[in-house]
Scaffold this motif. Structure first.
Motif, PDB file in Angstrom:
ATOM      1  N   SER A  16       0.863  -1.174   0.000  1.00 27.49           N
ATOM      2  CA  SER A  16       0.000   0.000   0.000  1.00 27.49           C
ATOM      3  C   SER A  16       0.907   1.234   0.000  1.00 27.49           C
ATOM      4  O   SER A  16       2.113   1.121   0.132  1.00 27.49           O
ATOM      5  CB  SER A  16      -0.939  -0.006   1.204  1.00 27.49           C
ATOM      6  OG  SER A  16      -0.191  -0.063   2.394  1.00 27.49           O
ATOM      7  N   GLU A  17       0.323   2.388  -0.114  1.00 32.29           N
ATOM      8  CA  GLU A  17       1.100   3.619  -0.240  1.00 32.29           C
ATOM      9  C   GLU A  17       1.902   3.890   1.029  1.00 32.29           C
ATOM     10  O   GLU A  17       1.389   3.817   2.140  1.00 32.29           O
ATOM     11  CB  GLU A  17       0.169   4.792  -0.519  1.00 32.29           C
ATOM     12  CG  GLU A  17       0.902   6.075  -0.822  1.00 32.29           C
ATOM     13  CD  GLU A  17      -0.044   7.185  -1.232  1.00 32.29           C
ATOM     14  OE1 GLU A  17       0.439   8.307  -1.415  1.00 32.29           O
ATOM     15  OE2 GLU A  17      -1.242   6.929  -1.357  1.00 32.29           O
ATOM     16  N   VAL A  56       3.257   1.564  -9.867  1.00 33.79           N
ATOM     17  CA  VAL A  56       3.830   1.542  -8.524  1.00 33.79           C
ATOM     18  C   VAL A  56       5.302   1.893  -8.676  1.00 33.79           C
ATOM     19  O   VAL A  56       6.014   1.287  -9.464  1.00 33.79           O
ATOM     20  CB  VAL A  56       3.669   0.151  -7.870  1.00 33.79           C
ATOM     21  CG1 VAL A  56       4.385   0.103  -6.542  1.00 33.79           C
ATOM     22  CG2 VAL A  56       2.200  -0.186  -7.702  1.00 33.79           C
TER      23      VAL A  56
END
Length: 77
Positions: A16-17, A56
Motif C-alpha cells: 500500500s502507499e 507503482v
C-alpha cells in the motif's frame, strides 16, 4: 484502503502507499527508483487484474544482509 499486488524477484508482495518492504536482493543501486509489474489493484470496489493505468514506484533504500546460516552435514563412517 487500496492496495496493489506486485511482482519482485519471482515473488509477489501486497503493498500500500508509503509501506516499506524487506525483499531479496535486487540488481538496482541504492537510492534509485524503478517500477515493478503490477498484478492486481484492489481495496476500493472491485479488484482489477493487471491494470494499465496504475503504476507503482519503488525506491531502493539500502542493501542489507540477513543472519548467517550455519549448516552442519553428517557423513556416516
Amino acid at each position: 484502503m487500496s492496495y496493489a499486488i506486485i511482482s519482485l524477484g519471482g515473488k509477489q508482495y501486497r503493498v500500500s502507499e508509503g509501506q516499506r518492504l524487506l525483499v531479496d536482493r535486487l540488481p538496482t543501486e541504492e537510492g534509485k527508483t524503478f517500477t515493478p509489474d503490477v498484478l492486481l489493484v484492489g481495496g476500493n470496489g472491485t479488484p482489477a487484474l493487471s491494470p494499465k493505468d496504475v503504476t507503482v514506484t519503488v525506491k531502493v533504500l539500502g542493501q542489507q544482509r540477513g543472519p548467517k546460516i550455519r549448516i552442519g552435514k553428517y557423513k556416516k563412517r
